[in-house]
Motif scaffolding. Structure first.
Motif, PDB file in Angstrom:
ATOM      1  N   ALA A  24      -4.278 -13.594  -2.411  1.00 22.77           N
ATOM      2  CA  ALA A  24      -4.191 -12.547  -3.441  1.00 22.77           C
ATOM      3  C   ALA A  24      -3.042 -11.573  -3.188  1.00 22.77           C
ATOM      4  CB  ALA A  24      -5.509 -11.783  -3.522  1.00 22.77           C
ATOM      5  N   ASP A  25      -2.480 -11.062  -4.268  1.00 24.91           N
ATOM      6  CA  ASP A  25      -1.516  -9.972  -4.201  1.00 24.91           C
ATOM      7  C   ASP A  25      -2.233  -8.624  -4.158  1.00 24.91           C
ATOM      8  OD1 ASP A  25       0.971 -11.560  -4.494  1.00 24.91           O
ATOM      9  OD2 ASP A  25       0.094 -12.051  -6.435  1.00 24.91           O
ATOM     10  N   ARG A  26      -3.373  -8.570  -4.843  1.00 24.55           N
ATOM     11  CA  ARG A  26      -4.219  -7.378  -4.792  1.00 24.55           C
ATOM     12  C   ARG A  26      -5.678  -7.810  -4.735  1.00 24.55           C
ATOM     13  NH1 ARG A  26      -3.768  -3.560  -9.452  1.00 24.55           N
ATOM     14  NH2 ARG A  26      -2.879  -5.302 -10.616  1.00 24.55           N
ATOM     15  N   ILE A  27      -6.473  -7.006  -4.066  1.00 24.31           N
ATOM     16  CA  ILE A  27      -7.910  -7.236  -3.979  1.00 24.31           C
ATOM     17  C   ILE A  27      -8.611  -5.984  -4.493  1.00 24.31           C
ATOM     18  CG2 ILE A  27      -9.873  -7.598  -2.428  1.00 24.31           C
ATOM     19  CD1 ILE A  27      -8.003  -9.098  -0.543  1.00 24.31           C
ATOM     20  N   GLY A  28      -9.514  -6.182  -5.443  1.00 22.77           N
ATOM     21  CA  GLY A  28     -10.303  -5.076  -5.965  1.00 22.77           C
ATOM     22  C   GLY A  28     -11.771  -5.302  -5.668  1.00 22.77           C
ATOM     23  N   PHE A  29     -12.451  -4.244  -5.241  1.00 24.72           N
ATOM     24  CA  PHE A  29     -13.881  -4.317  -4.954  1.00 24.72           C
ATOM     25  C   PHE A  29     -14.650  -3.684  -6.094  1.00 24.72           C
ATOM     26  CE2 PHE A  29     -17.622  -2.348  -2.697  1.00 24.72           C
ATOM     27  CZ  PHE A  29     -18.355  -3.529  -2.681  1.00 24.72           C
ATOM     28  N   GLU A  60     -14.252   0.235  -7.145  1.00 21.42           N
ATOM     29  CA  GLU A  60     -14.487   1.295  -6.168  1.00 21.42           C
ATOM     30  C   GLU A  60     -13.314   1.456  -5.216  1.00 21.42           C
ATOM     31  OE1 GLU A  60     -17.472   0.866  -2.842  1.00 21.42           O
ATOM     32  OE2 GLU A  60     -18.542   2.286  -4.136  1.00 21.42           O
ATOM     33  N   GLU A  61     -12.643   0.330  -4.931  1.00 23.49           N
ATOM     34  CA  GLU A  61     -11.514   0.363  -4.003  1.00 23.49           C
ATOM     35  C   GLU A  61     -10.590  -0.790  -4.326  1.00 23.49           C
ATOM     36  OE1 GLU A  61     -10.642   0.307   0.839  1.00 23.49           O
ATOM     37  OE2 GLU A  61     -12.694   0.379   0.060  1.00 23.49           O
ATOM     38  N   GLU A  62      -9.285  -0.571  -4.096  1.00 22.97           N
ATOM     39  CA  GLU A  62      -8.297  -1.607  -4.358  1.00 22.97           C
ATOM     40  C   GLU A  62      -7.281  -1.610  -3.227  1.00 22.97           C
ATOM     41  OE1 GLU A  62      -6.915  -2.704  -8.599  1.00 22.97           O
ATOM     42  OE2 GLU A  62      -5.248  -1.551  -7.768  1.00 22.97           O
ATOM     43  N   ARG A  63      -6.929  -2.816  -2.776  1.00 26.70           N
ATOM     44  CA  ARG A  63      -5.931  -2.957  -1.712  1.00 26.70           C
ATOM     45  C   ARG A  63      -4.818  -3.883  -2.200  1.00 26.70           C
ATOM     46  NH1 ARG A  63      -8.288  -2.017   3.478  1.00 26.70           N
ATOM     47  NH2 ARG A  63      -9.856  -0.379   3.201  1.00 26.70           N
ATOM     48  N   GLU A  64      -3.578  -3.587  -1.791  1.00 21.43           N
ATOM     49  CA  GLU A  64      -2.428  -4.404  -2.160  1.00 21.43           C
ATOM     50  C   GLU A  64      -1.848  -5.053  -0.917  1.00 21.43           C
ATOM     51  OE1 GLU A  64       1.575  -4.123  -4.957  1.00 21.43           O
ATOM     52  OE2 GLU A  64       0.214  -2.413  -4.737  1.00 21.43           O
ATOM     53  N   ALA A  65      -1.443  -6.318  -1.046  1.00 22.66           N
ATOM     54  CA  ALA A  65      -0.891  -7.042   0.094  1.00 22.66           C
ATOM     55  C   ALA A  65       0.405  -6.399   0.565  1.00 22.66           C
ATOM     56  CB  ALA A  65      -0.642  -8.499  -0.281  1.00 22.66           C
ATOM     57  N   LEU A  66       0.596  -6.395   1.879  1.00 21.68           N
ATOM     58  CA  LEU A  66       1.828  -5.886   2.455  1.00 21.68           C
ATOM     59  C   LEU A  66       2.931  -6.933   2.315  1.00 21.68           C
ATOM     60  CD1 LEU A  66       0.411  -4.301   5.743  1.00 21.68           C
ATOM     61  CD2 LEU A  66       0.966  -3.136   3.584  1.00 21.68           C
ATOM     62  N   ALA A  67       4.155  -6.478   2.208  1.00 18.93           N
ATOM     63  CA  ALA A  67       5.285  -7.388   2.021  1.00 18.93           C
ATOM     64  C   ALA A  67       5.643  -8.125   3.306  1.00 18.93           C
ATOM     65  CB  ALA A  67       6.498  -6.620   1.512  1.00 18.93           C
ATOM     66  N   THR A  68       5.353  -7.526   4.452  1.00 16.02           N
ATOM     67  CA  THR A  68       5.685  -8.151   5.729  1.00 16.02           C
ATOM     68  C   THR A  68       4.479  -8.102   6.655  1.00 16.02           C
ATOM     69  OG1 THR A  68       6.520  -6.048   6.634  1.00 16.02           O
ATOM     70  CG2 THR A  68       8.127  -7.491   5.554  1.00 16.02           C
ATOM     71  N   GLY A  69       4.502  -8.998   7.669  1.00 15.05           N
ATOM     72  CA  GLY A  69       3.411  -9.029   8.633  1.00 15.05           C
ATOM     73  C   GLY A  69       2.120  -9.516   8.008  1.00 15.05           C
ATOM     74  N   ALA A  70       1.003  -9.094   8.583  1.00 17.54           N
ATOM     75  CA  ALA A  70      -0.307  -9.467   8.041  1.00 17.54           C
ATOM     76  C   ALA A  70      -0.459  -8.878   6.646  1.00 17.54           C
ATOM     77  CB  ALA A  70      -1.410  -8.960   8.960  1.00 17.54           C
ATOM     78  N   ARG A  71      -0.821  -9.719   5.680  1.00 22.33           N
ATOM     79  CA  ARG A  71      -0.880  -9.278   4.292  1.00 22.33           C
ATOM     80  C   ARG A  71      -1.990  -8.250   4.096  1.00 22.33           C
ATOM     81  NH1 ARG A  71      -2.166 -12.505   0.677  1.00 22.33           N
ATOM     82  NH2 ARG A  71      -0.553 -12.099  -0.876  1.00 22.33           N
ATOM     83  N   PHE A  72      -3.138  -8.495   4.722  1.00 21.86           N
ATOM     84  CA  PHE A  72      -4.273  -7.571   4.668  1.00 21.86           C
ATOM     85  C   PHE A  72      -4.885  -7.490   6.064  1.00 21.86           C
ATOM     86  CE2 PHE A  72      -4.130  -9.349   0.349  1.00 21.86           C
ATOM     87  CZ  PHE A  72      -4.218  -8.207  -0.444  1.00 21.86           C
ATOM     88  N   ASP A  73      -5.582  -6.419   6.324  1.00 24.68           N
ATOM     89  CA  ASP A  73      -6.361  -6.282   7.551  1.00 24.68           C
ATOM     90  C   ASP A  73      -7.736  -6.881   7.274  1.00 24.68           C
ATOM     91  OD1 ASP A  73      -7.944  -5.501   9.693  1.00 24.68           O
ATOM     92  OD2 ASP A  73      -6.955  -3.549   9.894  1.00 24.68           O
ATOM     93  N   LEU A  74      -7.895  -8.158   7.617  1.00 24.77           N
ATOM     94  CA  LEU A  74      -9.127  -8.879   7.301  1.00 24.77           C
ATOM     95  C   LEU A  74     -10.345  -8.238   7.951  1.00 24.77           C
ATOM     96  CD1 LEU A  74     -10.702 -11.234   6.095  1.00 24.77           C
ATOM     97  CD2 LEU A  74      -9.997 -12.631   8.064  1.00 24.77           C
TER      98      LEU A  74
END
Length: 246
Positions: free
Chosen positions: A206-211, A218-232
């Motif tokens: 995903a490019d973005r994850i919405g909860f 309630e919350e939305e996270r966007e993937a980072l361009a470099t390194g780990a995309r999300f903090d799993l």
């Protein structure tokens, strides 16, 4: 001259909907851009299926707006659905037909006959082995059936793809293969809304994850361009505290 801005592929604004006296969506606002993969996560009863039904025009909002490429799916259902391909959790294809025959049949139903070359190109893009194209789907695995469904969406050449629990029942290797299929859709600038419980798959693609909780994002996270995309780990802890199965 005033430039006209292209509307986003999906735009939901302050959407409210109830089933009887029970409110389900309580001000849902969500946007998915062209060429973006958005993963919508939430527990049972959070409103994920209701969100899909609203986009498909199956329910009329009590208030708020829903647009697919600028079109209201309730007021103009035929025009809106012509912009979308929907892949349910259990893909509905004909077991007695081959991959080519299934895609040709559904394209004809949609009045979107692209020809044999377009069908072959779509099957090639999703990585289905050529020796399986003319075999009946009764012998296909779930992962292979998912590939046919995505090939159908690519052959239709629509700008929006809706996925309902697409990785349910797939083994880890098949999940990775499925996510690579979504890379193909993204490269075509298709907007993908993926409704899922599978946090690991969402983090991978995903490019973005919405909860979705209590009828709204309630919350939305966007993937980072470099390194780990999300903090799993952080996402897993966050969703586990909220009672969501990851």
């Amino acid at each position: 001259m005033i430039a006209h801005e292209t509307p986003p592929a999906i735009r939901i604004a302050d959407l409210h909907h109830s089933y009887g006296a029970k409110p389900i969506l309580k001000g849902l606002t969500l946007t998915v851009r062209h060429g973006e993969i958005y993963a919508l996560l939430g527990g049972n009863g959070a409103g994920k299926s209701t969100t899909l039904n609203a986009l498909l025009g199956f329910i009329a909002p009590a208030s708020g707006t829903v647009r697919v490429c600028g079109t209201d799916p309730v007021a103009q259902p035929r025009q809106a659905r012509a912009q979308m391909a929907y892949v349910p959790e259990n893909v509905s294809l004909y077991d007695h037909l081959s991959a080519r025959e299934n895609i040709g049949y559904f394209l004809a139903l949609a009045k979107a006959d692209r020809g044999a070359d377009a069908i072959d190109e779509a099957l090639r893009e999703v990585g289905l082995p050529a020796d399986a194209w003319d075999k009946r789907l009764s012998g296909y695995s779930k992962g292979m059936r998912q590939k046919v469904a995505i090939a159908l969406a690519l052959a239709r050449d629509v700008p929006v793809l809706l996925l309902d629990e697409p990785t349910s029942g797939l083994d880890p290797r098949a999940v990775l293969e499925f996510n690579r299929l979504l890379d193909t859709a993204r490269a075509r600038k298709v907007a993908v809304l993926m409704v899922t419980h599978d946090l690991v798959s969402a983090v991978d693609i995903a490019d973005r994850i919405g909860f979705l909780a209590d009828g709204r994002i309630e919350e939305e996270r966007e993937a980072l361009a470099t390194g780990a995309r999300f903090d799993l780990n952080a996402l897993h802890d966050r969703y586990a505290r909220a009672g969501v199965s990851a």
